[in-house]
Design a protein around this motif. Structure first.
Motif, short mmCIF file in Angstrom:
data_model
loop_
_atom_site.label_atom_id
_atom_site.label_comp_id
_atom_site.label_asym_id
_atom_site.label_seq_id
_atom_site.Cartn_x
_atom_site.Cartn_y
_atom_site.Cartn_z
N ILE A 118 0.87 -1.19 0.00
CA ILE A 118 0.00 0.00 0.00
C ILE A 118 0.90 1.24 0.00
O ILE A 118 1.63 1.48 0.96
N ALA A 119 0.83 1.99 -1.09
CA ALA A 119 1.70 3.16 -1.24
C ALA A 119 0.87 4.43 -1.31
O ALA A 119 -0.14 4.49 -2.02
N THR A 120 1.29 5.45 -0.59
CA THR A 120 0.67 6.77 -0.67
C THR A 120 1.78 7.81 -0.84
O THR A 120 2.87 7.66 -0.28
N ALA A 121 1.49 8.85 -1.59
CA ALA A 121 2.49 9.87 -1.84
C ALA A 121 1.82 11.23 -1.97
O ALA A 121 0.63 11.33 -2.29
N GLN A 122 2.60 12.26 -1.74
CA GLN A 122 2.09 13.62 -1.87
C GLN A 122 3.25 14.56 -2.19
O GLN A 122 4.41 14.17 -2.15
N GLU A 171 7.07 13.06 -1.12
CA GLU A 171 6.81 12.44 0.18
C GLU A 171 6.12 11.11 -0.07
O GLU A 171 5.01 11.07 -0.60
N LEU A 172 6.76 10.00 0.32
CA LEU A 172 6.24 8.67 0.03
C LEU A 172 6.23 7.81 1.28
O LEU A 172 7.19 7.82 2.05
N ARG A 173 5.13 7.09 1.49
CA ARG A 173 5.03 6.11 2.58
C ARG A 173 4.49 4.80 1.99
O ARG A 173 3.52 4.81 1.23
N LYS A 224 -6.85 2.41 -0.86
CA LYS A 224 -7.45 1.08 -0.91
C LYS A 224 -6.61 0.10 -1.73
O LYS A 224 -6.84 -1.10 -1.69
N SER A 225 -5.66 0.60 -2.49
CA SER A 225 -4.89 -0.27 -3.37
C SER A 225 -4.03 -1.24 -2.58
O SER A 225 -3.25 -0.84 -1.74
N GLN A 255 0.91 2.61 -8.36
CA GLN A 255 -0.12 3.08 -7.42
C GLN A 255 -0.15 4.60 -7.32
O GLN A 255 -1.20 5.22 -7.36
N ILE A 256 1.01 5.24 -7.19
CA ILE A 256 1.00 6.67 -6.88
C ILE A 256 0.90 7.57 -8.12
O ILE A 256 0.47 8.72 -8.00
#
Length: 381
Positions: free
Chosen positions: A210-214, A230-232, A373-374, A360-361
């Motif tokens: 599960i990857a999220t970035a901004q 910024e990536l988590r 949700k990915s 994903q991002i």
């Protein structure tokens, strides 16, 4: 009586800033010689050659391979050229060291590894941070059973300072800059160091990513447009080991460390200070719990400082010592016909994990909810 190993003939393709570090590392290694340099801008090759006394400079890789006949080639170009150049070198009979990221996609990585194995040649990736002195000590402890079993949880933090205007300025000012043409843009060119450290301890079968970035406010002010900084990432493999990866341009001081948590004890590696801390599962009676652990940590910090000081005095600790160690082990694997220093399994898993993160991002981030949700499984063939 053993026959003396021949001196390896080394060539470098791509004569930008990072090439200087490769030449310096090679000069610290016995049994090798940089015999040729190649860059599409032959002036770049010539300038590098003047600095290090290397006269054979080429603008064409095919000509360099034909004339110089190197045993091994370091490809230090932008990543978009890694696959085609490495394939060309392998087909010419040369072993290949590819700077990070290894290739742009996992499919390219798979094809190169198949080609190398079919020709009995060797490849490695420029993950030099895996071969610093503190990482070698970490691997010794893990191999000796310090964790008490397979890692339960991993954490990798990797920081980058946007204050380096020599890199960020051209990147932000040019939409056609090679970094912005990568699937992961800024992240693609940097984060493989941190991801590779996790892949050393993760199973091939990843059941959740599960990857999220901004984009940070600082990058917004600099005119970052579509670039994310910024990536988590949360990861879980089939055996239950979990991992967390954090890339940040905003955390100060910038963090560059790895934490490995085992069922009995844990280890923390800090690249910024070249130190390693052992976290042992010990209990203390009464108020000793407030005094003993800080003293134990202080003793370890003092030991790290002492070890680093003596390593500096005897020449083991220097800038890019991890690169020198990785290159030397790669050359030894060539001369001794042994396994390369980074297993191909780890190189492939790193490439596949990066593909999934960028998918994903960037490709499937229609909304923040969709990204959160990915959750996609990644399996090795």
């Amino acid at each position: 009586m053993k026959s003396e190993l021949k001196t390896l003939r080394i060539a470098i393709i791509g004569c930008g800033k990072i090439a200087d570090q490769h030449v310096l590392a090679c000069q610290r290694i016995a049994g090798c010689e940089v015999v040729a340099l190649c860059d599409r801008e032959v002036l770049m090759a010539g300038q590098l050659g003047e600095r290090f006394g290397i006269t054979a400079c080429f603008a064409d890789a095919a000509e360099m391979l034909r004339v110089a006949k190197p045993d091994a080639v370091h490809v230090t170009t932008p990543p978009q050229g890694h696959f085609s150049l490495a394939k060309q070198c392998l087909e010419a009979g040369s072993h290949v060291y590819l700077e990070k990221p290894f290739t742009v996609t996992a499919l390219e990585a798979e094809e190169l590894i198949r080609l190398a194995e079919s020709r009995n040649l060797k490849l490695t990736a420029g993950h030099n941070l895996q071969f610093t002195l503190e990482m070698l000590e970490m691997r010794r402890l893990v191999g000796g059973g310090f964790l008490g079993g397979k890692p339960v949880h991993l954490e990798s933090h990797f920081g980058y300072d946007l204050g380096d205007t020599s890199y960020v300025g051209p990147l932000l000012g040019n939409r056609k800059h090679w970094v912005r043409q990568l699937p992961g843009q800024l992240l693609h060119n940097i984060l493989s160091h941190g991801i590779a450290k996790l892949c050393e301890f993760l199973d091939d079968d990843l059941v959740e990513v599960i990857a999220t970035a901004q984009q940070s406010p600082q990058l917004q002010r600099l005119g970052g447009e579509e670039i994310l900084d910024e990536l988590r990432v949360l990861i879980r493999d089939a055996s239950g080991t979990t991992a967390f990866f954090c890339f940040s341009t905003q955390m100060k001081p910038g963090r560059n460390h790895l934490r490995i948590c085992g069922p009995v004890n844990s280890i923390e590696v800090d690249h910024a200070s070249g130190s390693l801390l052992r976290h042992e599962n010990r209990s203390y009676k009464s108020y000793l719990t407030y005094f003993a652990p800080p003293l134990v940590s202080a003793r370890q910090h003092f030991r790290n400082a002492r070890v680093n000081f003596f390593n500096f005095l005897n020449g083991r600790l220097h800038q890019d010592s991890g690169m020198k160690e990785l290159i030397e082990r790669f050359y030894q694997s060539i001369q001794n016909q042994s396994m390369p220093p980074i297993p191909y399994r780890e190189i492939l898993l790193t490439a596949r994990l990066m593909d999934e993160i960028f998918d994903q991002i960037y490709k499937t981030k229609t909304t923040a909810t969709d990204t959160l949700k990915s959750s996609v499984p990644i399996q090795m063939p």
